[in-house]
Design an enzyme around this catalytic site. Structure first.
Site, PDB file in Angstrom:
ATOM      1  N   ASP A  21      -6.219 -10.480   0.125  1.00  0.00           N
ATOM      2  CA  ASP A  21      -7.107 -10.527   1.386  1.00  0.00           C
ATOM      3  C   ASP A  21      -8.607  -9.363   1.154  1.00  0.00           C
ATOM      4  O   ASP A  21      -9.343 -10.618   0.855  1.00  0.00           O
ATOM      5  CB  ASP A  21      -6.430  -9.415   2.474  1.00  0.00           C
ATOM      6  CG  ASP A  21      -5.965 -10.152   3.397  1.00  0.00           C
ATOM      7  OD1 ASP A  21      -4.994 -11.090   2.526  1.00  0.00           O
ATOM      8  OD2 ASP A  21      -5.352  -9.374   4.337  1.00  0.00           O
ATOM      9  N   ASP A  35      -6.027   1.122  -6.986  1.00  0.00           N
ATOM     10  CA  ASP A  35      -7.319   1.649  -6.155  1.00  0.00           C
ATOM     11  C   ASP A  35      -8.549   1.537  -6.768  1.00  0.00           C
ATOM     12  O   ASP A  35      -9.298   1.184  -5.908  1.00  0.00           O
ATOM     13  CB  ASP A  35      -7.134   3.060  -5.959  1.00  0.00           C
ATOM     14  CG  ASP A  35      -6.286   4.510  -7.355  1.00  0.00           C
ATOM     15  OD1 ASP A  35      -6.610   3.662  -8.080  1.00  0.00           O
ATOM     16  OD2 ASP A  35      -7.437   5.424  -7.038  1.00  0.00           O
ATOM     17  N   LYS A  39       0.165   1.612 -10.215  1.00  0.00           N
ATOM     18  CA  LYS A  39      -0.321   2.653 -10.012  1.00  0.00           C
ATOM     19  C   LYS A  39       0.519   3.314 -10.830  1.00  0.00           C
ATOM     20  O   LYS A  39       1.650   4.245 -10.210  1.00  0.00           O
ATOM     21  CB  LYS A  39       0.032   2.619  -8.663  1.00  0.00           C
ATOM     22  CG  LYS A  39      -0.354   4.303  -7.865  1.00  0.00           C
ATOM     23  CD  LYS A  39      -2.001   4.294  -7.940  1.00  0.00           C
ATOM     24  CE  LYS A  39      -2.198   5.502  -7.246  1.00  0.00           C
ATOM     25  NZ  LYS A  39      -3.952   5.871  -7.056  1.00  0.00           N
ATOM     26  N   TYR A  96       9.249  -5.318  -0.962  1.00  0.00           N
ATOM     27  CA  TYR A  96       8.953  -6.550  -0.378  1.00  0.00           C
ATOM     28  C   TYR A  96      10.726  -6.721  -0.339  1.00  0.00           C
ATOM     29  O   TYR A  96      10.813  -6.659   1.108  1.00  0.00           O
ATOM     30  CB  TYR A  96       8.648  -8.005  -0.257  1.00  0.00           C
ATOM     31  CG  TYR A  96       7.091  -7.516   0.001  1.00  0.00           C
ATOM     32  CD1 TYR A  96       5.918  -6.904  -0.070  1.00  0.00           C
ATOM     33  CD2 TYR A  96       6.749  -8.894   0.940  1.00  0.00           C
ATOM     34  CE1 TYR A  96       4.423  -7.296   0.521  1.00  0.00           C
ATOM     35  CE2 TYR A  96       5.308  -9.025   1.857  1.00  0.00           C
ATOM     36  CZ  TYR A  96       4.327  -8.206   1.528  1.00  0.00           C
ATOM     37  OH  TYR A  96       3.455  -8.508   1.726  1.00  0.00           O
TER      38      TYR A  96
END
Ligand code: IPM
Ligand code: MG
Length: 354
Positions: free
Chosen positions: A249, A221, A189, A138
């Site tokens: 979300d 994932d 990850k 970000y």
């Protein structure tokens, strides 16, 4: 309690107005609350030509806490990136060093049938996602769009995490886990990204200071898959900025609606910004149909985390539960046999229950 109130854009003004009613009710009960409004996001751009105007930055700096609605709207989508509403949000997070973003996913029993998942999968769900909020891809530099030697254009961003950034958020995570079921799953990850390999190394090191907390690691994932397969396996999920954005979300929908999810973004002294996890929903703005409960529950988190006022935090949360138990539902959580109400009426129902 000095609170900067930044409704922002879209449904932001409507939902913040409901949270303000709740705070007003507490104020008339003698809770000492001072509020001042400011502009952020598209509203900041419209009023001061900047998504995070100077005056708003000052207001936020001087306040003990910030209550925010949401930012963004179609009319701003074509502005240059620096002027876009989202930049207001990113700058206030960074400017106030709000590195610890708490996004609880809690299922209210009354809403089990509003979830798209089977009730038995989500019944009793209570997850706390802790998202690092001021680092990662970000904010990493360099970034941009460049032209390569062969003449082809390329977009690029940089992912990185420094040791101190990982450490401080990991500590917050373990401390939260200590107050809950003492289980923390760190999501990364690490099978692909060096940033994640390093993240895992540091989190594992910090874990030694919290021997009572059971730490596990999961690839992002797999975590996305496990969240819909068996979400109740999680207690605290600790993760970086971008993975946390996505997973929070996803987790929110387990609870029936993203319209139910509050959030807290804290600095190292528990000064905080409180906002619903959802966005500005321009498609339903101004129609008095948005769900104000995430914002009202964010105000409860504000009392708990910044003002250490557990009594009034619990009072607000119980009022929300009571309004739900009485059958009041905005459109997003409506099911047959309940009473559909608008944003305003939902705010009134919570105040009445309070
Ligand atoms: C969120 C939002 C923001 C984010 C956007 C609006 C910049 O999606 O708070 O999750 O990506 O952090
Ligand atoms: Mg998001």
């Amino acid at each position: 309690m000095k609170i900067a109130v930044l409704p922002g854009d879209g449904i932001g003004t409507e939902i913040v107005a409901q949270a303000m009613k709740v705070l007003e009710a507490l104020r008339s009960d003698g809770v000492k609350i001072e509020t001042e409004h400011g502009y952020i996001g598209g509203a900041g751009y419209d009023h001061a030509g900047d998504p995070y105007p100077e005056a708003t930055a000052k207001l936020a700096q001087e306040a003990d806490a910030v209550l925010l609605g949401a930012v963004g709207g179609y009319q701003y989508d074509t502005l240059p990136r620096a002027m876009r509403p989202e930049q207001g949000l990113l700058r206030i997070r960074k400017g106030l060093e709000l590195f610890a973003n708490l996004r609880p996913a809690l299922l209210y029993p009354e809403l089990a049938s509003a979830s798209t998942l089977k009730p038995e999968v989500v019944a009793g769900l209570d997850i706390m996602i802790l998202r690092e909020l001021t680092g990662d891809i970000y904010f990493g530099q360099p970034r941009g769009i460049r032209t390569l030697d062969n003449g082809e254009r390329q977009g690029f961003d940089t992912m990185h995490y420094s040791e101190s950034e990982i450490r401080r958020v990991a500590h917050v995570g373990f401390q939260i886990a200590m107050k809950r079921n003492k289980k923390m799953c760190s999501v990364d990850k690490a099978n692909v990204l060096d940033t994640s390999m390093f993240w895992r190394e540091i989190v594992t090191e910090v874990a030694k200071e919290y021997p009572q907390v059971e730490l596990s690691h999961m690839y992002v994932d797999n975590a996305a898959m496990q969240l819909v397969r068996a979400p109740k396996q999680f207690d605290v999920i600790l993760t970086g900025n971008i993975f946390g954005d996505i997973l929070s979300d996803e987790a929110s929908m387990l609870t029936g609606s993203i319209g139910m999810l509050p959030s807290a973004s804290l600095d190292k002294n528990n000064k905080g910004m409180y906002e619903p996890s959802h966005g500005s929903a321009p498609d339903i703005a101004g129609k008095d149909i948005a769900n104000p409960l995430a914002t009202i529950l964010s105000a409860a988190m504000m009392l708990r985390y910044t003002f250490n006022d557990e009594t009034n935090a619990a009072r607000i949360e119980n009022a929300v539960k009571k309004a739900l138990a009485q059958g009041y539902r905005t459109g997003d959580i409506y099911t047959e046999g309940t009473t559909k109400v608008g944003c305003n009426a939902m705010g009134d129902a919570v105040v009445a229950a309070l």
